[in-house]
Motif scaffolding. Structure first.
Motif, mmCIF file in Angstrom:
data_model
loop_
_atom_site.group_PDB
_atom_site.id
_atom_site.type_symbol
_atom_site.label_atom_id
_atom_site.label_comp_id
_atom_site.label_asym_id
_atom_site.label_seq_id
_atom_site.Cartn_x
_atom_site.Cartn_y
_atom_site.Cartn_z
ATOM 1 N N GLY A 71 48.004 88.875 63.651
ATOM 2 C CA GLY A 71 47.760 89.576 62.395
ATOM 3 C C GLY A 71 48.919 89.498 61.432
ATOM 4 N N ALA A 72 50.116 89.194 61.961
ATOM 5 C CA ALA A 72 51.296 89.086 61.099
ATOM 6 C C ALA A 72 51.165 87.945 60.091
ATOM 7 C CB ALA A 72 52.552 88.894 61.945
ATOM 8 N N LEU A 73 50.363 86.927 60.418
ATOM 9 C CA LEU A 73 50.166 85.817 59.470
ATOM 10 C C LEU A 73 49.581 86.315 58.156
ATOM 11 C CD1 LEU A 73 48.656 83.034 61.752
ATOM 12 C CD2 LEU A 73 50.948 83.089 60.761
ATOM 13 N N PHE A 74 48.583 87.169 58.256
ATOM 14 C CA PHE A 74 47.925 87.669 57.048
ATOM 15 C C PHE A 74 48.798 88.711 56.350
ATOM 16 C CE2 PHE A 74 44.542 87.009 60.388
ATOM 17 C CZ PHE A 74 44.425 85.660 60.112
ATOM 18 N N LYS A 75 49.492 89.511 57.139
ATOM 19 C CA LYS A 75 50.446 90.461 56.564
ATOM 20 C C LYS A 75 51.502 89.718 55.750
ATOM 21 C CE LYS A 75 53.833 91.842 59.048
ATOM 22 N NZ LYS A 75 54.667 92.445 60.115
ATOM 23 N N ASP A 76 51.988 88.595 56.293
ATOM 24 C CA ASP A 76 53.005 87.808 55.583
ATOM 25 C C ASP A 76 52.496 87.338 54.226
ATOM 26 O OD1 ASP A 76 54.772 88.091 57.670
ATOM 27 O OD2 ASP A 76 54.564 86.045 58.414
ATOM 28 N N LEU A 77 51.260 86.839 54.194
ATOM 29 C CA LEU A 77 50.718 86.325 52.929
ATOM 30 C C LEU A 77 50.661 87.425 51.872
ATOM 31 C CD1 LEU A 77 47.841 84.042 54.256
ATOM 32 C CD2 LEU A 77 49.926 83.282 53.091
ATOM 33 N N THR A 78 50.270 88.625 52.268
ATOM 34 C CA THR A 78 50.198 89.705 51.283
ATOM 35 C C THR A 78 51.591 90.139 50.847
ATOM 36 O OG1 THR A 78 50.126 91.421 53.002
ATOM 37 C CG2 THR A 78 48.032 90.538 52.257
ATOM 38 N N ARG A 79 52.554 90.132 51.759
ATOM 39 C CA ARG A 79 53.917 90.531 51.393
ATOM 40 C C ARG A 79 54.599 89.484 50.524
ATOM 41 N NH1 ARG A 79 56.438 93.711 56.699
ATOM 42 N NH2 ARG A 79 55.122 95.561 56.457
ATOM 43 N N LEU A 80 54.304 88.225 50.781
ATOM 44 C CA LEU A 80 54.827 87.173 49.899
ATOM 45 C C LEU A 80 54.300 87.384 48.487
ATOM 46 C CD1 LEU A 80 54.364 84.166 52.337
ATOM 47 C CD2 LEU A 80 56.539 84.773 51.269
ATOM 48 N N SER A 81 53.001 87.620 48.374
ATOM 49 C CA SER A 81 52.391 87.839 47.067
ATOM 50 C C SER A 81 52.999 89.070 46.389
ATOM 51 C CB SER A 81 50.881 88.006 47.218
ATOM 52 O OG SER A 81 50.272 88.234 45.968
ATOM 53 N N ALA A 82 53.164 90.151 47.157
ATOM 54 C CA ALA A 82 53.727 91.375 46.586
ATOM 55 C C ALA A 82 55.153 91.183 46.106
ATOM 56 C CB ALA A 82 53.676 92.497 47.627
ATOM 57 N N ALA A 83 55.875 90.246 46.736
ATOM 58 C CA ALA A 83 57.253 89.966 46.346
ATOM 59 C C ALA A 83 57.330 88.980 45.180
ATOM 60 C CB ALA A 83 58.033 89.416 47.540
ATOM 61 N N GLY A 84 56.179 88.572 44.653
ATOM 62 C CA GLY A 84 56.159 87.638 43.533
ATOM 63 C C GLY A 84 56.329 86.195 43.950
ATOM 64 N N ILE A 85 56.133 85.904 45.238
ATOM 65 C CA ILE A 85 56.219 84.532 45.742
ATOM 66 C C ILE A 85 54.790 83.995 45.828
ATOM 67 C CG2 ILE A 85 56.963 83.075 47.661
ATOM 68 C CD1 ILE A 85 58.992 85.331 48.357
ATOM 69 N N PRO A 86 54.450 82.971 45.036
ATOM 70 C CA PRO A 86 53.062 82.514 44.962
ATOM 71 C C PRO A 86 52.561 81.927 46.288
ATOM 72 C CG PRO A 86 54.357 81.687 43.103
ATOM 73 C CD PRO A 86 55.322 82.253 44.089
ATOM 74 N N THR A 87 51.273 82.128 46.547
ATOM 75 C CA THR A 87 50.619 81.549 47.715
ATOM 76 C C THR A 87 49.360 80.815 47.269
ATOM 77 O OG1 THR A 87 49.443 83.636 48.110
ATOM 78 C CG2 THR A 87 51.497 83.303 49.310
ATOM 79 N N VAL A 88 49.195 79.603 47.783
ATOM 80 C CA VAL A 88 48.067 78.749 47.400
ATOM 81 C C VAL A 88 47.391 78.254 48.671
ATOM 82 C CG1 VAL A 88 47.350 76.669 46.141
ATOM 83 C CG2 VAL A 88 49.338 77.993 45.340
ATOM 84 N N ALA A 89 46.084 78.357 48.763
ATOM 85 C CA ALA A 89 45.324 77.835 49.902
ATOM 86 C C ALA A 89 44.390 76.731 49.426
ATOM 87 C CB ALA A 89 44.525 78.939 50.581
ATOM 88 N N VAL A 90 44.443 75.586 50.097
ATOM 89 C CA VAL A 90 43.517 74.484 49.820
ATOM 90 C C VAL A 90 42.688 74.287 51.085
ATOM 91 C CG1 VAL A 90 43.293 72.113 49.002
ATOM 92 C CG2 VAL A 90 45.334 73.439 48.415
ATOM 93 N N VAL A 91 41.379 74.522 50.997
ATOM 94 C CA VAL A 91 40.526 74.515 52.181
ATOM 95 C C VAL A 91 39.746 73.202 52.245
ATOM 96 C CG1 VAL A 91 38.776 75.762 53.480
ATOM 97 C CG2 VAL A 91 40.317 77.018 51.953
ATOM 98 N N PHE A 92 39.996 72.434 53.319
ATOM 99 C CA PHE A 92 39.388 71.108 53.475
ATOM 100 C C PHE A 92 38.216 71.114 54.452
ATOM 101 C CE2 PHE A 92 43.791 70.444 52.267
ATOM 102 C CZ PHE A 92 43.699 69.476 51.278
ATOM 103 N N GLY A 93 38.150 72.129 55.304
ATOM 104 C CA GLY A 93 37.107 72.168 56.326
ATOM 105 C C GLY A 93 36.925 73.592 56.810
#
Length: 533
Positions: free
Chosen positions: A160-182
């Motif tokens: 679950g820490a993976l998803f927590k990290d993504l939200t904390r990165l976003s909250a810190a103003g660090i952009p997150t981008v997901a490209v879904v291929f499959g």
């Protein structure tokens, strides 16, 4: 005044040739392990993936990056020595996209469909840690069936820490981008769900919490992949997809445009061109002896990695087993601590603590070059205060706020590993040469200690001691500790960020220094805790 380091290295000598040969042999082993990682799931699964018209993970990364720019792959040997594929079904690293340094992760769908195993999780968490500390935008190239179910007990709860990290990165103003291929199913659906920007590939992306079989079992509803979680549905109906791509190259093109519009800026500008070292980097192959008990001069290494081989040494006559001083590397200022004779005494420890404080006063990153067997032991040194002086050095390292970089060149044993900013002390990046070894102590010393303790125990009980069994035990322990102290074993457990060719040291450190200057570089102005004097 320019303080250019001299050299005593003789590239034509027998000693140099012997060391170079030994290093090249170790490098060949590392390269073989790297090749296993790049093979992914093997020829059969790579061919099946290509037959579906899909790009491999590293091909996707190559198309994403700016042309002719480097990619610093991280933890490529993750899971080495385990039951899982070398590389842990994930590629991570730092590369430049539209002029922006980014942390990139890419699932390898040729390995069990890109499913995450315990080492995938550790590798992902380390990548997020690097992104957060250095304020690097995160780009996730997603194609994964989620958790590798047979190992769910090891990954579900901490995962679950993976998803927590993504939200904390976003909250810190660090952009997150997901490209879904499959596939991006079950828990994996939260990667796009928690990213700032989402791109999905037409008729390929499948993002849902539960696939058609699970939906049928849970609700009785009949559904298909496309209506349940296809790219077009998410672009037109659910709104999860921000961008709809017609194919993989189009998705990567759109990802580049997203990064171009981020308005992401480095905290510190690049310093521009820098003077190369005055000595050949190829000579780094012949510096470290095969027997790590033999000392070598770390200035020979420093002279081949810093700008212009220019190095201002600090306290050169005091605590000579630790070389400290100031230099620049690819234009970035650095303070360097490098072990010379292996053992750290009280003087070296006090010298290091002062030097670390000075670097923090000046906001200068620190580079630790390891070749230490630890702090000195013995009655004279215990009475002289080696514990409190070693603690002083470890205190300084622990509470230093400037970024730290570590390179294990030779030995890195005992508390010396801690004092020189080992993994537990949160260096921004830590790399190892093929010649490195790290453990609580050397194999012979550890086996000898166990033998002495066992012999004393037998004597205390009035029992005879079996010398033949003792010799066998010592040999077994020595072999075990030796194998567990080698770079591939340690890198497989993510105790470093990669095993590198010594000739690449300057380039790797330059890329790391550039990356870490995305975040502010500010030292501690106090708060070092109590130094026992």
């Amino acid at each position: 005044m320019v303080t250019v380091l001299g050299t005593g290295l003789d590239p034509s000598g027998a000693e140099y040739a012997e060391r170079r040969t030994a290093m090249l042999a170790k490098l060949a082993e590392i390269e073989e392990a790297h090749a296993r990682a790049t093979e992914g799931g093997g020829e059969k699964y790579v061919a099946r993936h290509r037959k579906r018209g899909k790009l491999l993970a590293r091909e996707r990364i190559e198309l994403l990056l700016d042309p002719d720019t480097p990619f610093l792959e991280l933890s490529p040997l993750a899971a080495w020595g385990s039951d899982y594929q070398v590389g842990a079904s994930l590629v991570t690293g730092i590369g430049t996209v539209e002029g922006v340094e980014c942390l990139i992760t890419a699932n390898d769908p040729t390995v069990r469909g890109g499913a995450s195993n315990p080492w995938t999780l550790k590798k992902s968490l380390r990548a997020h840690e690097i992104a957060f500390a250095n304020r690097l935008p995160v780009i996730s190239l997603v194609e994964s069936g989620g958790a590798d179910l047979p190992s769910q007990k090891e990954i579900f709860i901490p995962g679950g820490a993976l998803f927590k990290d993504l939200t904390r990165l976003s909250a810190a103003g660090i952009p997150t981008v997901a490209v879904v291929f499959g596939n991006s199913t079950a828990g994996g659906a939260y990667v796009p769900g928690m990213s700032d920007h989402v791109i999905m590939v037409k008729e390929r992306a499948k993002v849902f919490l539960g696939g058609p079989p699970l939906v049928k079992m849970a609700t009785g509803e009949e559904s298909d992949d496309e209506s349940l979680g296809g790219a077009e549905m998410h672009a037109r109906t659910s709104g999860l997809a921000d961008h709809f791509a017609v194919d993989e190259p189009d998705a990567l093109r759109q990802a580049r445009r997203v990064v171009a519009r981020l308005n992401h800026r480095k905290a510190h500008p690049d310093p521009g061109p820098a003077a190369p070292p005055r000595y050949d980097e190829d000579e780094l192959l012949g510096i470290v002896p095969g027997d790590l008990k033999a000392p070598f001069d770390p200035r020979e290494v420093i002279a081949r990695i810093v700008d212009g081989s220019d190095f201002d040494e600090f306290k050169p006559l005091y605590g000579p087993s630790l070389t400290t001083g100031w230099a620049a590397l690819h234009g970035y200022p650095v303070g360097i601590l490098a072990n010379a004779q292996g053992v750290l005494f009280s003087e070296e420890s006090q010298k290091a603590a002062q030097f670390i404080q000075l670097a923090n006063q000046r906001d200068i990153p620190l580079l630790f070059l390891h070749n230490t067997t630890g702090y000195m032991v013995g009655k004279e040194y215990e009475q002289g205060g080696i514990i409190k002086h070693g603690a002083m050095m470890i205190n300084a390292v622990s509470n230093s706020k400037v970024p730290h970089l570590s390179v294990l060149m030779g030995a890195s044993y005992g508390a010396g590993h801690y004092g020189m900013c080992g993994r537990a002390y949160d260096p921004r990046f830590l790399f190892a040469w093929p010649s490195a070894k790290s453990a609580v102590m050397g194999p012979q010393q550890l086996a000898g200690v166990l033998s002495i303790v066992a012999r004393a125990s037998a004597a205390a009980k009035g029992q005879p001691y079996d010398d033949e069994a003792d010799a066998g035990l010592r040999a077994m322990v020595e072999q075990q500790i030796e194998s567990e102290s080698l770079p591939m074993f340690l890198s497989g457990r993510l105790y470093d960020d990669g095993v590198i060719d010594p000739r690449d040291t300057r380039t790797v450190l330059g890329l790391c220094l550039s990356a870490l200057h995305n975040a502010p570089v500010e030292g501690a102005r106090g708060g070092f805790g109590v130094f026992r004097m």
